[in-house]
Design an enzyme around this catalytic site. Sequence first.
Site, PDB file in Angstrom:
ATOM      1  N   THR A   1       0.753  -1.034  -0.162  1.00 37.27           N
ATOM      2  CA  THR A   1      -0.157   0.070  -0.130  1.00 37.27           C
ATOM      3  C   THR A   1       0.612   0.815   0.168  1.00 37.27           C
ATOM      4  OG1 THR A   1      -2.094   0.858   1.395  1.00 37.27           O
ATOM      5  CG2 THR A   1      -0.466   0.219   2.763  1.00 37.27           C
ATOM      6  N   ASN A   2       0.352   2.122  -0.471  1.00 31.72           N
ATOM      7  CA  ASN A   2       0.930   3.322  -0.721  1.00 31.72           C
ATOM      8  C   ASN A   2       0.244   4.490   0.059  1.00 31.72           C
ATOM      9  OD1 ASN A   2       3.642   3.285  -1.310  1.00 31.72           O
ATOM     10  ND2 ASN A   2       2.527   2.983  -3.521  1.00 31.72           N
TER      11      ASN A   2
ATOM     12  N   ASP B   1      -6.958  -6.421   1.048  1.00 25.67           N
ATOM     13  CA  ASP B   1      -8.401  -6.446   0.202  1.00 25.67           C
ATOM     14  C   ASP B   1      -9.210  -5.479   1.256  1.00 25.67           C
ATOM     15  OD1 ASP B   1      -8.829  -4.592  -2.219  1.00 25.67           O
ATOM     16  OD2 ASP B   1      -9.747  -6.484  -2.911  1.00 25.67           O
TER      17      ASP B   1
ATOM     18  N   LYS C   1     -10.403   2.116  16.850  1.00 27.16           N
ATOM     19  CA  LYS C   1     -10.702   1.524  15.553  1.00 27.16           C
ATOM     20  C   LYS C   1      -9.401   0.402  15.619  1.00 27.16           C
ATOM     21  CE  LYS C   1     -11.323   1.502  11.000  1.00 27.16           C
ATOM     22  NZ  LYS C   1     -10.672   2.414   9.596  1.00 27.16           N
TER      23      LYS C   1
ATOM     24  N   HIS D   1     -12.152  -4.406  11.078  1.00 30.21           N
ATOM     25  CA  HIS D   1     -11.152  -5.634   9.874  1.00 30.21           C
ATOM     26  C   HIS D   1     -10.006  -5.894   9.626  1.00 30.21           C
ATOM     27  CE1 HIS D   1     -12.141  -1.881   9.443  1.00 30.21           C
ATOM     28  NE2 HIS D   1     -11.703  -1.903   8.023  1.00 30.21           N
TER      29      HIS D   1
HETATM   30  P1  IMP Z   1      -8.675  -1.713   0.443  1.00 27.28           P
HETATM   31  O1  IMP Z   1      -8.729  -2.256  -0.131  1.00 27.28           O
HETATM   32  O2  IMP Z   1      -8.707  -1.077   1.866  1.00 27.28           O
HETATM   33  O3  IMP Z   1      -8.286  -0.453  -0.389  1.00 27.28           O
HETATM   34  O4  IMP Z   1     -10.314  -0.867   0.624  1.00 27.28           O
HETATM   35  C1  IMP Z   1     -10.898  -0.875   0.004  1.00 27.28           C
HETATM   36  C2  IMP Z   1     -12.209   0.616  -0.171  1.00 27.28           C
HETATM   37  O5  IMP Z   1     -13.131  -0.222   1.587  1.00 27.28           O
HETATM   38  C3  IMP Z   1     -11.117   1.966   0.516  1.00 27.28           C
HETATM   39  O6  IMP Z   1     -10.782   3.161  -0.411  1.00 27.28           O
HETATM   40  C4  IMP Z   1     -11.919   2.559   1.394  1.00 27.28           C
HETATM   41  O7  IMP Z   1     -13.539   3.055   0.949  1.00 27.28           O
HETATM   42  C5  IMP Z   1     -13.006   1.325   1.805  1.00 27.28           C
HETATM   43  N1  IMP Z   1     -12.311   1.013   2.902  1.00 27.28           N
HETATM   44  C6  IMP Z   1     -11.859   0.014   3.416  1.00 27.28           C
HETATM   45  N2  IMP Z   1     -10.818   0.085   4.807  1.00 27.28           N
HETATM   46  C7  IMP Z   1     -11.850   0.954   5.111  1.00 27.28           C
HETATM   47  C8  IMP Z   1     -11.915   1.907   6.793  1.00 27.28           C
HETATM   48  O8  IMP Z   1     -10.968   0.835   7.765  1.00 27.28           O
HETATM   49  N3  IMP Z   1     -12.276   2.007   6.707  1.00 27.28           N
HETATM   50  C9  IMP Z   1     -13.360   2.763   6.131  1.00 27.28           C
HETATM   51  N4  IMP Z   1     -12.992   2.500   4.612  1.00 27.28           N
HETATM   52  C10 IMP Z   1     -12.403   1.837   4.590  1.00 27.28           C
END
Ligand code: IMP
Length: 193
Positions: free
Chosen positions: A7-8, A68, A171, A176
Amino acid sequence: MKIIFATNNAHKLSEVQAVLGEGFELVTPRMCGVEEDIPETAETLEGNASQKAHYLYEKTGLDCFADDTGLEVEALDGAPGVHSARYATDGHDFAANNRLLLKNLEGKENRRARFRTVISLIEQGEEHLFEGIVEGHIIDHESGEEGFGYDPLFVPEGFDRTFAEMSAEEKNAVSHRGRAVRKLVTYLHAKQQ
Ligand code: IMP
């Protein structure tokens, strides 16, 4: 121990580093010369996490992990799910995503939702998957300034505040990603013994 995290996103990096603790030093793709966007074209969280981790492993040959995450809303048949980042637009427009989510939930009584994170770890060429889930519900207006993404709309079970109204520590304790990362840490610690 140095490990690459795919991740960045500075928010995610600091959340995950806090859970991993001092024994692990997170390295970003950019720090390893991987400047391009890492492809994530799968139709599941598992598929995307795995695709990102394999991509980095092939580029660097080093141990690495990718996560993800999706927000799965019951009344919307699991949407936005794997499409959470690009729910409203092609970019990562958190405000637009939140507006669309509220619009799609207008008039719905069932506000149940969960965040689900899948982590794929490639360690010495072998893949291991870890999952973390937090159940909760979506409120009808944004509340709070902390965190990112859908945080201002999501109240985890057992709380009366959104993730955006919690400190990073609060948090992480229930989230998750916190849960998935703690499973990863338990695995890595066991391997180090
Ligand atoms: P990623 O796969 O972690 O990049 O998450 C995909 C999308 O899910 C992100 O762009 C956020 O919109 C949402 N998301 C992921 N983790 C969180 C969190 O901890 N809180 C709120 N939204 C999240």
